[in-house]
Write a protein that holds these residues in place. Structure first.
Motif, PDB file in Angstrom:
ATOM      1  N   TYR A  10       0.706  -1.549  -0.238  1.00  0.00           N
ATOM      2  CA  TYR A  10       0.553  -0.189  -0.080  1.00  0.00           C
ATOM      3  C   TYR A  10       0.959   1.079  -0.058  1.00  0.00           C
ATOM      4  CZ  TYR A  10      -4.008  -3.300   1.159  1.00  0.00           C
ATOM      5  OH  TYR A  10      -5.547  -3.395   0.555  1.00  0.00           O
ATOM      6  N   THR A  11       2.182   1.217   0.104  1.00  0.00           N
ATOM      7  CA  THR A  11       2.759   2.377   0.235  1.00  0.00           C
ATOM      8  C   THR A  11       2.781   3.058  -1.347  1.00  0.00           C
ATOM      9  OG1 THR A  11       5.114   1.279  -0.865  1.00  0.00           O
ATOM     10  CG2 THR A  11       4.498   1.227   1.337  1.00  0.00           C
ATOM     11  N   LEU A  12       3.696   4.147  -1.539  1.00  0.00           N
ATOM     12  CA  LEU A  12       3.828   4.756  -2.714  1.00  0.00           C
ATOM     13  C   LEU A  12       4.791   4.260  -4.087  1.00  0.00           C
ATOM     14  CD1 LEU A  12       3.681   8.670  -2.066  1.00  0.00           C
ATOM     15  CD2 LEU A  12       1.639   7.120  -2.974  1.00  0.00           C
ATOM     16  N   ASN A  13       4.896   2.860  -3.646  1.00  0.00           N
ATOM     17  CA  ASN A  13       5.956   2.322  -4.627  1.00  0.00           C
ATOM     18  C   ASN A  13       5.473   1.766  -5.317  1.00  0.00           C
ATOM     19  OD1 ASN A  13       8.506   2.575  -3.058  1.00  0.00           O
ATOM     20  ND2 ASN A  13       8.648   1.051  -1.802  1.00  0.00           N
ATOM     21  N   GLY A 118      -9.175   3.641   1.105  1.00  0.00           N
ATOM     22  CA  GLY A 118      -8.834   4.146   2.295  1.00  0.00           C
ATOM     23  C   GLY A 118      -7.909   5.098   1.929  1.00  0.00           C
ATOM     24  N   PHE A 119      -7.318   6.073   1.094  1.00  0.00           N
ATOM     25  CA  PHE A 119      -6.322   7.121   0.856  1.00  0.00           C
ATOM     26  C   PHE A 119      -7.164   8.181   0.701  1.00  0.00           C
ATOM     27  CE2 PHE A 119      -4.535   2.458  -0.518  1.00  0.00           C
ATOM     28  CZ  PHE A 119      -3.653   2.739  -0.434  1.00  0.00           C
ATOM     29  N   ASP A 211      -2.234   8.172   5.647  1.00  0.00           N
ATOM     30  CA  ASP A 211      -1.457   6.774   5.591  1.00  0.00           C
ATOM     31  C   ASP A 211      -2.988   6.040   5.516  1.00  0.00           C
ATOM     32  OD1 ASP A 211       0.189   4.138   5.087  1.00  0.00           O
ATOM     33  OD2 ASP A 211       0.898   4.431   7.010  1.00  0.00           O
ATOM     34  N   ARG A 212      -2.721   5.059   5.297  1.00  0.00           N
ATOM     35  CA  ARG A 212      -4.489   4.037   4.599  1.00  0.00           C
ATOM     36  C   ARG A 212      -4.913   4.001   5.894  1.00  0.00           C
ATOM     37  NH1 ARG A 212      -6.737  -1.153   4.025  1.00  0.00           N
ATOM     38  NH2 ARG A 212      -7.589  -1.227   1.929  1.00  0.00           N
ATOM     39  N   ASN A 213      -6.184   4.783   5.843  1.00  0.00           N
ATOM     40  CA  ASN A 213      -7.052   5.053   6.567  1.00  0.00           C
ATOM     41  C   ASN A 213      -6.932   5.788   7.956  1.00  0.00           C
ATOM     42  OD1 ASN A 213      -9.177   3.201   5.586  1.00  0.00           O
ATOM     43  ND2 ASN A 213      -7.800   1.460   5.764  1.00  0.00           N
ATOM     44  N   VAL A 237      10.950  10.750   1.554  1.00  0.00           N
ATOM     45  CA  VAL A 237      10.956  10.277   0.145  1.00  0.00           C
ATOM     46  C   VAL A 237       9.550   8.668   0.820  1.00  0.00           C
ATOM     47  CG1 VAL A 237      11.494   8.843  -2.242  1.00  0.00           C
ATOM     48  CG2 VAL A 237      12.556  10.805  -0.906  1.00  0.00           C
ATOM     49  N   GLY A 238       8.760   8.725  -0.157  1.00  0.00           N
ATOM     50  CA  GLY A 238       7.619   7.660  -0.058  1.00  0.00           C
ATOM     51  C   GLY A 238       5.988   8.526   1.033  1.00  0.00           C
ATOM     52  N   GLU A 239       6.267   8.896   1.438  1.00  0.00           N
ATOM     53  CA  GLU A 239       5.036   9.814   2.557  1.00  0.00           C
ATOM     54  C   GLU A 239       3.807  10.482   1.537  1.00  0.00           C
ATOM     55  OE1 GLU A 239       8.204   9.369   6.193  1.00  0.00           O
ATOM     56  OE2 GLU A 239       7.562  11.533   5.619  1.00  0.00           O
TER      57      GLU A 239
END
Length: 416
Positions: A10-13, A118-119, A211-213, A237-239
């Protein structure tokens, strides 16, 4: 032989995550634009909130059709009058509050948001009610410009050190090794901006890691912290973050208002609720809103909601958002932008529309060289996708003598 279910990233990856954030953001921005048009003098705030929620529901229903994806509100439509700091969403069943109308030319804060799987993407803008064509002068111009440039500065301070550095490998490594600005340093720089316009930061304005939810994650940046409040962590990065700016024509100090708290959010606490109405609204909230904020106005029965919520708050099953305003009763402006931090810089997922600064006339301007230098910096790396875009005017000139300077839409060229 049963196959193991693969754990979802569920990350931005995962490109699907960014797509869902962006879809939610597009809905939020579209509805924000429509709600802004509804904020005309004499219109009841509760009516605007209802119409905004209906628009979110309509837009949500058009996306991810037929897929098992939970979607809905990341934040109900809230419309906050001039001196209110927090999101405001009155109830129909409260006669006094249901009769509150928009006043001419007052700074109105509109906040709302949608979520897909959830995003969530939450946006907030400040508009001057009923002002369509006229130039804005005097203190209201100071307030809007101070908020705009403070927000632009804060977004740039969210960039991890060295992320957009250029030059030799040695120069890039040196830039990357620099420490991110401390939260007190961030407040200090932002104060320089708002004081240029004879304004003050709103006490304890908080930006949260999303974050998700979850819209209040483990990290937060608190500017102009009040007693007992402090930030935690730095952006990486990634947040995804909800970046908030609050500016006041008064001292910036806040006080709790007498208005009923109508905005709540379910916590992850469990508690044996005794009252049937409490259990009923908890069940309804879990199904409709998950752990995202909701207004008691959005529940099936407002009167049940008003009685049932008491036990839910007492048992810490719901978090209650108190209604807070400027201590001096002075006008306040707020902005909220949902951003993603990628290796190419900052992507504005959803936020207020670009401000035409040429419309705001004041003799005040930013003169601090350090601040102007930061404002000139880009938010993202130019990846060459938007070659046909016209060149933007540097923020330094705009801040010194306000002109039309939307320097912020280049971020869409940056993603994965």
């Amino acid at each position: 032989m049963a196959t193991e279910e693969k754990e979802i990233d569920y990350t931005l990856n995962n490109p699907d995550t960014l797509t869902k954030y962006k879809t939610a953001a597009q809905i939020s921005e579209k509805v924000l634009a429509e709600v802004s048009k509804l904020c005309v003098p004499g219109e009841k705030i509760v009516t605007i909130c209802q119409k905004g929620d209906k628009l979110i529901e309509e837009e949500i229903s058009k996306v991810y059709r037929g897929k098992k994806v939970h979607k809905g509100f990341a934040h109900p439509t809230t419309v906050s009058p001039s001196s209110f700091v927090t999101p405001y969403t009155p109830l129909l069943s409260d006669e006094n509050e249901a009769s509150v109308e928009i006043r001419p030319d007052e700074p109105i804060k509109i906040q709302l948001g949608a979520q897909i799987d959830g995003f969530g993407s939450i946006v907030c803008d400040t508009i001057l009610a009923g002002n369509k064509e006229d130039d804005v002068t005097g203190r209201k111009a100071d307030l809007i410009l101070a908020t705009h440039y403070a927000n632009e500065l804060l977004l740039r301070l969210m960039l991890p050190p060295g992320l957009l550095a250029s030059g030799t490998d040695e120069e890039k490594a040196k830039a990357a090794a620099a420490k991110p600005p401390s939260q007190s340093r961030i407040t200090s720089l932002l104060e320089k901006v708002v004081k240029s316009y004879d304004c003050n930061l709103v006490e304890s304005t908080t930006s949260w890691l999303f974050d998700r939810n979850e819209i209040e994650g483990k990290k937060k940046i608190v500017i102009a912290p009040g007693e007992g409040t402090k930030g935690e962590g730095v952006p990486e990065v990634g947040e995804v973050w909800g970046v908030e700016m609050g500016v006041s024509l008064g001292s910036g100090k806040v006080k709790q208002l007498e208005n009923r708290a109508t905005l709540h959010r379910r916590t992850l606490q469990t508690y044996g609720l005794k009252r049937p109405t409490s259990r009923k609204i908890l069940s309804e909230v879990q199904k409709k809103f998950g752990t995202f904020p909701f207004s008691l106005r959005q529940l099936d029965d407002e009167r049940d909601a008003k009685s049932g919520v008491v036990e839910c708050v007492r048992g810490n099953v719901f978090r209650q958002y108190e209604v807070v305003g400027d201590k001096d009763g002075e006008p306040v402006a707020r902005l909220l932008t949902t951003i993603a931090i990628t290796k190419n810089g900052i992507t504005k997922l959803g936020g207020p529309p670009a401000l035409d600064v040429s419309k705001y006339k004041t003799d005040n301007k930013i003169t601090d060289e350090e601040v102007l230098k930061i404002l000139e910096q880009p938010l993202s790396r130019n990846t060459g996708k938007n070659k046909n875009k016209k060149k933007k005017k540097p923020a330094k000139k705009a801040a010194a003598a306000p002109k039309d300077d939307d320097e912020d839409d280049e971020e869409d060229s940056d993603d994965e």
